[in-house]
Scaffold this motif. Structure first.
Motif, PDB file in Angstrom:
ATOM      1  N   TYR A  70       9.445   5.887 -31.231  1.00  0.00           N
ATOM      2  CA  TYR A  70      10.464   6.223 -32.231  1.00  0.00           C
ATOM      3  C   TYR A  70      10.214   7.572 -32.907  1.00  0.00           C
ATOM      4  O   TYR A  70      11.078   8.042 -33.660  1.00  0.00           O
ATOM      5  CB  TYR A  70      10.539   5.126 -33.294  1.00  0.00           C
ATOM      6  N   ASN A  71       9.075   8.192 -32.646  1.00  0.00           N
ATOM      7  CA  ASN A  71       8.766   9.458 -33.312  1.00  0.00           C
ATOM      8  C   ASN A  71       9.749  10.570 -32.940  1.00  0.00           C
ATOM      9  O   ASN A  71       9.921  11.527 -33.702  1.00  0.00           O
ATOM     10  CB  ASN A  71       7.338   9.901 -32.999  1.00  0.00           C
ATOM     11  N   TYR A  77      12.730  10.422 -33.096  1.00  0.00           N
ATOM     12  CA  TYR A  77      13.877  10.335 -34.005  1.00  0.00           C
ATOM     13  C   TYR A  77      13.510  10.738 -35.434  1.00  0.00           C
ATOM     14  O   TYR A  77      14.291  10.525 -36.363  1.00  0.00           O
ATOM     15  CB  TYR A  77      14.462   8.925 -33.978  1.00  0.00           C
ATOM     16  N   ARG A 112      13.118  -1.487 -29.000  1.00  0.00           N
ATOM     17  CA  ARG A 112      13.017  -0.362 -28.070  1.00  0.00           C
ATOM     18  C   ARG A 112      13.767  -0.691 -26.784  1.00  0.00           C
ATOM     19  O   ARG A 112      14.513   0.141 -26.262  1.00  0.00           O
ATOM     20  CB  ARG A 112      11.553  -0.062 -27.776  1.00  0.00           C
ATOM     21  N   LEU A 159      17.736  -1.132 -35.636  1.00  0.00           N
ATOM     22  CA  LEU A 159      17.467   0.241 -35.203  1.00  0.00           C
ATOM     23  C   LEU A 159      17.744   1.242 -36.320  1.00  0.00           C
ATOM     24  O   LEU A 159      17.029   2.238 -36.466  1.00  0.00           O
ATOM     25  CB  LEU A 159      18.294   0.573 -33.958  1.00  0.00           C
ATOM     26  N   ILE A 214      14.743   1.166 -38.487  1.00  0.00           N
ATOM     27  CA  ILE A 214      13.640   1.907 -37.863  1.00  0.00           C
ATOM     28  C   ILE A 214      13.844   3.404 -38.022  1.00  0.00           C
ATOM     29  O   ILE A 214      12.958   4.130 -38.503  1.00  0.00           O
ATOM     30  CB  ILE A 214      13.528   1.544 -36.369  1.00  0.00           C
ATOM     31  N   PHE A 215      15.004   3.899 -37.628  1.00  0.00           N
ATOM     32  CA  PHE A 215      15.261   5.343 -37.663  1.00  0.00           C
ATOM     33  C   PHE A 215      15.181   5.893 -39.081  1.00  0.00           C
ATOM     34  O   PHE A 215      14.603   6.957 -39.314  1.00  0.00           O
ATOM     35  CB  PHE A 215      16.650   5.643 -37.082  1.00  0.00           C
ATOM     36  N   LYS A 239      11.533   5.789 -40.481  1.00  0.00           N
ATOM     37  CA  LYS A 239      10.718   6.847 -39.890  1.00  0.00           C
ATOM     38  C   LYS A 239      10.990   8.193 -40.558  1.00  0.00           C
ATOM     39  O   LYS A 239      10.167   9.113 -40.497  1.00  0.00           O
ATOM     40  CB  LYS A 239      10.979   6.959 -38.387  1.00  0.00           C
TER      41      LYS A 239
END
Length: 206
Positions: free
Chosen positions: A34-35, A37, A72, A88, A91-92, A95
């Motif tokens: 996820y990095n 993003y 994922r 999601l 998560i985004f 981050k």
């Protein structure tokens, strides 16, 4: 019931983290996948939210995913439900140090027939809440705006929720991955099975 719409240009977002350690683990936030993003551009957070929302819309189609074992995989498969969209987004946004949490409840169809009963698993829904600098919650639809016109995604419910949404609680929004049939610490609307999707509803919420 009421509709809410906030003007994005007037909003400054909080960076406070609202996710519990359990939620972070469930979302697998430590996955380096996820990095990519994490946005480096020096743009306002509200523009980051819109960009990341649209990135998910580009990658997902609204359809139940009963095969994915992680979010994922949902992203890689390219389809999921409102719970997958919401996860999601969590998560985004997390981050990128943007304060958010999930909201769960119902989205009653506009064509709703009162004889069919509001408490129905088919109306179960999840969406996002952001927070401004004063920690006021700002609702945002997770998946319904995933419609393009002239290569632009709808923004009708970007920082806006219409009257069809009935919020019941904040908490888990991962029905595809919950397989526990009963547990005293779980809210009844958390009780979903992966394939068939069902809910056990306590009498006090009727």
């Amino acid at each position: 019931l009421r509709s809410v719409k906030i003007l994005p240009k007037q909003v400054k977002l909080s960076k406070q983290n609202f996710l519990s350690e359990t939620e972070k683990n469930d979302l697998d936030l430590s996955d380096p996948f996820y990095n990519e993003y994490i946005l480096k551009e020096n743009i306002p957070d509200i523009e980051k939210v819109l960009f990341l929302r649209n990135k998910i819309f580009e990658k997902l189609e609204y359809r139940k995913n009963i095969h994915a074992k992680s979010f994922r995989e949902v992203l890689e498969d390219g389809y999921g439900t409102c719970g997958d969209y919401t996860a999601l987004l969590l998560i985004f946004l997390s981050k990128n140090n943007i304060a958010c949490r999930s909201a769960s409840g119902y989205k009653i169809p506009r064509f709703y027939n009162a004889t069919s009963g509001i408490i129905s698993i088919y109306f179960n829904h999840a969406w996002i809440e952001l927070f401004d600098e004063n920690l006021n919650s700002l609702p945002m639809e997770s998946s319904s705006d995933d419609k393009e016109f002239n290569d632009i995604f709808s923004e009708g419910q970007f920082l806006g929720i219409d009257w069809t949404h009935i919020k019941l609680y904040n908490g888990k929004i991962f029905p595809n991955f919950i397989q526990i049939p009963s547990h005293s610490e779980l809210h009844p609307f958390d009780l979903f099975k992966k394939a068939s999707v069902y809910a056990i509803i306590k009498r006090e919420v009727l």
